[in-house]
Design a protein around this motif. Structure first.
Motif, PDB file in Angstrom:
ATOM      1  N   GLU A 119      80.191 -12.502  54.238  1.00 25.01           N
ATOM      2  CA  GLU A 119      80.754 -11.155  54.201  1.00 25.01           C
ATOM      3  C   GLU A 119      81.837 -10.989  55.262  1.00 25.01           C
ATOM      4  O   GLU A 119      82.893 -10.401  55.003  1.00 25.01           O
ATOM      5  CB  GLU A 119      79.627 -10.149  54.422  1.00 25.01           C
ATOM      6  CG  GLU A 119      79.979  -8.720  54.038  1.00 25.01           C
ATOM      7  CD  GLU A 119      78.770  -7.813  54.145  1.00 25.01           C
ATOM      8  OE1 GLU A 119      78.288  -7.360  53.090  1.00 25.01           O
ATOM      9  OE2 GLU A 119      78.309  -7.548  55.271  1.00 25.01           O
ATOM     10  N   LYS A 120      81.591 -11.527  56.471  1.00 25.62           N
ATOM     11  CA  LYS A 120      82.575 -11.437  57.558  1.00 25.62           C
ATOM     12  C   LYS A 120      83.863 -12.155  57.187  1.00 25.62           C
ATOM     13  O   LYS A 120      84.969 -11.673  57.483  1.00 25.62           O
ATOM     14  CB  LYS A 120      81.994 -12.034  58.833  1.00 25.62           C
ATOM     15  CG  LYS A 120      80.981 -11.154  59.532  1.00 25.62           C
ATOM     16  CD  LYS A 120      80.434 -11.835  60.778  1.00 25.62           C
ATOM     17  CE  LYS A 120      79.372 -10.974  61.455  1.00 25.62           C
ATOM     18  NZ  LYS A 120      78.786 -11.672  62.635  1.00 25.62           N
ATOM     19  N   TYR A 121      83.743 -13.332  56.535  1.00 25.12           N
ATOM     20  CA  TYR A 121      84.943 -14.068  56.126  1.00 25.12           C
ATOM     21  C   TYR A 121      85.761 -13.250  55.133  1.00 25.12           C
ATOM     22  O   TYR A 121      86.984 -13.124  55.278  1.00 25.12           O
ATOM     23  CB  TYR A 121      84.562 -15.411  55.499  1.00 25.12           C
ATOM     24  CG  TYR A 121      85.734 -16.052  54.781  1.00 25.12           C
ATOM     25  CD1 TYR A 121      86.779 -16.630  55.516  1.00 25.12           C
ATOM     26  CD2 TYR A 121      85.825 -16.032  53.393  1.00 25.12           C
ATOM     27  CE1 TYR A 121      87.876 -17.183  54.863  1.00 25.12           C
ATOM     28  CE2 TYR A 121      86.917 -16.590  52.745  1.00 25.12           C
ATOM     29  CZ  TYR A 121      87.938 -17.162  53.482  1.00 25.12           C
ATOM     30  OH  TYR A 121      89.030 -17.697  52.837  1.00 25.12           O
ATOM     31  N   MET A 122      85.097 -12.682  54.146  1.00 22.03           N
ATOM     32  CA  MET A 122      85.802 -11.914  53.122  1.00 22.03           C
ATOM     33  C   MET A 122      86.477 -10.681  53.728  1.00 22.03           C
ATOM     34  O   MET A 122      87.616 -10.352  53.390  1.00 22.03           O
ATOM     35  CB  MET A 122      84.823 -11.514  52.015  1.00 22.03           C
ATOM     36  CG  MET A 122      84.282 -12.718  51.248  1.00 22.03           C
ATOM     37  SD  MET A 122      82.935 -12.301  50.117  1.00 22.03           S
ATOM     38  CE  MET A 122      83.823 -11.340  48.880  1.00 22.03           C
ATOM     39  N   ILE A 123      85.793 -10.026  54.651  1.00 20.80           N
ATOM     40  CA  ILE A 123      86.374  -8.855  55.312  1.00 20.80           C
ATOM     41  C   ILE A 123      87.593  -9.257  56.147  1.00 20.80           C
ATOM     42  O   ILE A 123      88.606  -8.548  56.163  1.00 20.80           O
ATOM     43  CB  ILE A 123      85.311  -8.161  56.197  1.00 20.80           C
ATOM     44  CG1 ILE A 123      84.296  -7.435  55.300  1.00 20.80           C
ATOM     45  CG2 ILE A 123      85.958  -7.179  57.167  1.00 20.80           C
ATOM     46  CD1 ILE A 123      83.128  -6.837  56.056  1.00 20.80           C
ATOM     47  N   SER A 124      87.517 -10.416  56.808  1.00 19.68           N
ATOM     48  CA  SER A 124      88.648 -10.868  57.634  1.00 19.68           C
ATOM     49  C   SER A 124      89.880 -11.133  56.777  1.00 19.68           C
ATOM     50  O   SER A 124      91.006 -10.864  57.197  1.00 19.68           O
ATOM     51  CB  SER A 124      88.264 -12.136  58.407  1.00 19.68           C
ATOM     52  OG  SER A 124      88.122 -13.256  57.549  1.00 19.68           O
ATOM     53  N   VAL A 125      89.676 -11.647  55.571  1.00 23.27           N
ATOM     54  CA  VAL A 125      90.793 -11.897  54.654  1.00 23.27           C
ATOM     55  C   VAL A 125      91.414 -10.576  54.209  1.00 23.27           C
ATOM     56  O   VAL A 125      92.641 -10.420  54.183  1.00 23.27           O
ATOM     57  CB  VAL A 125      90.324 -12.714  53.423  1.00 23.27           C
ATOM     58  CG1 VAL A 125      91.434 -12.807  52.376  1.00 23.27           C
ATOM     59  CG2 VAL A 125      89.894 -14.113  53.844  1.00 23.27           C
ATOM     60  N   LEU A 126      90.582  -9.615  53.881  1.00 25.41           N
ATOM     61  CA  LEU A 126      91.066  -8.297  53.446  1.00 25.41           C
ATOM     62  C   LEU A 126      91.757  -7.555  54.581  1.00 25.41           C
ATOM     63  O   LEU A 126      92.752  -6.858  54.367  1.00 25.41           O
ATOM     64  CB  LEU A 126      89.899  -7.480  52.889  1.00 25.41           C
ATOM     65  CG  LEU A 126      89.256  -8.023  51.606  1.00 25.41           C
ATOM     66  CD1 LEU A 126      87.935  -7.321  51.336  1.00 25.41           C
ATOM     67  CD2 LEU A 126      90.192  -7.874  50.413  1.00 25.41           C
ATOM     68  N   ASP A 127      91.237  -7.694  55.799  1.00 25.04           N
ATOM     69  CA  ASP A 127      91.840  -7.024  56.959  1.00 25.04           C
ATOM     70  C   ASP A 127      93.256  -7.513  57.240  1.00 25.04           C
ATOM     71  O   ASP A 127      94.047  -6.814  57.895  1.00 25.04           O
ATOM     72  CB  ASP A 127      90.973  -7.238  58.207  1.00 25.04           C
ATOM     73  CG  ASP A 127      89.781  -6.289  58.263  1.00 25.04           C
ATOM     74  OD1 ASP A 127      89.830  -5.248  57.565  1.00 25.04           O
ATOM     75  OD2 ASP A 127      88.810  -6.579  58.988  1.00 25.04           O
ATOM     76  N   LYS A 128      93.587  -8.708  56.765  1.00 30.98           N
ATOM     77  CA  LYS A 128      94.927  -9.257  56.957  1.00 30.98           C
ATOM     78  C   LYS A 128      95.900  -8.791  55.874  1.00 30.98           C
ATOM     79  O   LYS A 128      97.053  -9.235  55.822  1.00 30.98           O
ATOM     80  CB  LYS A 128      94.866 -10.790  56.968  1.00 30.98           C
ATOM     81  CG  LYS A 128      94.130 -11.362  58.178  1.00 30.98           C
ATOM     82  CD  LYS A 128      93.988 -12.871  58.068  1.00 30.98           C
ATOM     83  CE  LYS A 128      93.186 -13.427  59.244  1.00 30.98           C
ATOM     84  NZ  LYS A 128      92.947 -14.891  59.091  1.00 30.98           N
ATOM     85  N   GLY A 129      95.432  -7.908  55.011  1.00 25.58           N
ATOM     86  CA  GLY A 129      96.304  -7.366  53.968  1.00 25.58           C
ATOM     87  C   GLY A 129      96.321  -8.168  52.690  1.00 25.58           C
ATOM     88  O   GLY A 129      97.171  -7.936  51.820  1.00 25.58           O
ATOM     89  N   ASN A 130      95.385  -9.099  52.541  1.00 25.19           N
ATOM     90  CA  ASN A 130      95.324  -9.916  51.332  1.00 25.19           C
ATOM     91  C   ASN A 130      94.403  -9.286  50.289  1.00 25.19           C
ATOM     92  O   ASN A 130      93.560  -8.450  50.602  1.00 25.19           O
ATOM     93  CB  ASN A 130      94.780 -11.317  51.661  1.00 25.19           C
ATOM     94  CG  ASN A 130      95.616 -12.031  52.694  1.00 25.19           C
ATOM     95  OD1 ASN A 130      96.831 -12.109  52.580  1.00 25.19           O
ATOM     96  ND2 ASN A 130      94.964 -12.554  53.724  1.00 25.19           N
TER      97      ASN A 130
END
Length: 228
Positions: A119-130
Motif C-alpha cells: 500500500e505504501k509503494y502504491m501511495i508513493s507512486v500516486l503522490d508523485k503525480g502518476n
C-alpha cells in the motif's frame, strides 16, 4: 433516489467518516474513457488509452471503436479492418505504450511484501503525480453501492475474471486507504472508490505487475509557465 441525491449522500458519508488525506491526479475525471454501455472485452485497450491520454492531455478520442481497433492493430502488427477482441496481457499494454511513445514504468510488486508495504509503494507512486494500471480478478473485489465495484461478476468458464483498472488517486478515511479508480467496465466507473485492502489483496492474488505513467502537460500550459 435521483443520481444527484445519491452523489450528495455519498459525499456527505465520506466527510462524516473523517477524511484525513486525499490525493487525486484526475479530480475532474477527464482521463476516464468508457463505452456508453460498458465493455467486457476491451478493458485492456481502453485502459491503455487512458494512460496515453494522461500522458498526452492534447489527445482527442472522437471515435472510441476505431481507436480500439487501431490500438489492437498496433499490438498485433496486422493490418486488418477489424481487430480481434482477445483479452490483452500486460505485455500487450506495454507494447502499445512503447509504440505510442508513452513513457512508463513497469514493476512487479513482490508477493512476499506485507499489505502495508504494498500500500505504501502504491501511495508513493500516486503522490508523485502518476497514475497506475493494475490487472485483477474482479471476483476478489466485493460489490458495493458507493465503494468497490458497482456490478456483479461471476467465474468465466472456471477462469479468473481478469480486468484492468486505472488508479488515479486515494483517500485516507479513518486511517483506512481507499483508492480512486477509473473502471472502464461501467459508466459508473469514473473516480470510483475501492477499498485499499481489497485492491492490494487482488493484485497479490492475480497479477502483481503494475504500470505507472507520469502526467503530461498541454503545450498552452507549458508556454504559460515559461512566460510567467
Amino acid at each position: 433516489m435521483t443520481i444527484i441525491k445519491k452523489l450528495l449522500l455519498s459525499t456527505l458519508l465520506l466527510f462524516s467518516y473523517g477524511i484525513s488525506h486525499a490525493q487525486s491526479n484526475d479530480p475532474g475525471g477527464t482521463t476516464f474513457i468508457a463505452k456508453p454501455f460498458g465493455d467486457i472485452s476491451n478493458c485492456g485497450p481502453i485502459s491503455a488509452l487512458m494512460l496515453e491520454k494522461y500522458s498526452k492531455p492534447e489527445l482527442k478520442i472522437v471515435n472510441l471503436r476505431k481507436k480500439i481497433e487501431k490500438a489492437r492493430r498496433i499490438v498485433s502488427g496486422r493490418n486488418i479492418k477489424t481487430a480481434s477482441n482477445s483479452w490483452w496481457r500486460m505485455d500487450d499494454v506495454k507494447k502499445y505504450l512503447k509504440k505510442s511513445n508513452v513513457s512508463f514504468t513497469a514493476k512487479k510488486i513482490p508477493r512476499t511484501l506485507s499489505f502495508e508495504d504494498n500500500e505504501k509503494y502504491m501511495i508513493s507512486v500516486l503522490d508523485k503525480g502518476n497514475v497506475m494500471l493494475i490487472n485483477v480478478n474482479m471476483n476478489d473485489i466485493p460489490r458495493g453501492s458507493t465503494v468497490n465495484k458497482p456490478y456483479i461478476t461471476f467465474p468465466l468458464l472456471g477462469k479468473a475474471w481478469g480486468h484492468y483498472l486505472v488508479i488515479v488517486g486515494y483517500k485516507k478515511i479513518n486511517g483506512k486507504v481507499f483508492f480512486n479508480i477509473h473502471d472502464s467496465y461501467s459508466i459508473k466507473g469514473r473516480n470510483r472508490l475501492f477499498n485499499g485492502f481489497n485492491i492490494v489483496k487482488a493484485i497479490k492474488h492475480y497479477n502483481h505487475e503494475v504500470i505507472s505513467v507520469k502526467k503530461g502537460y498541454k503545450l498552452d500550459d507549458v508556454w504559460a509557465s515559461l512566460l510567467d
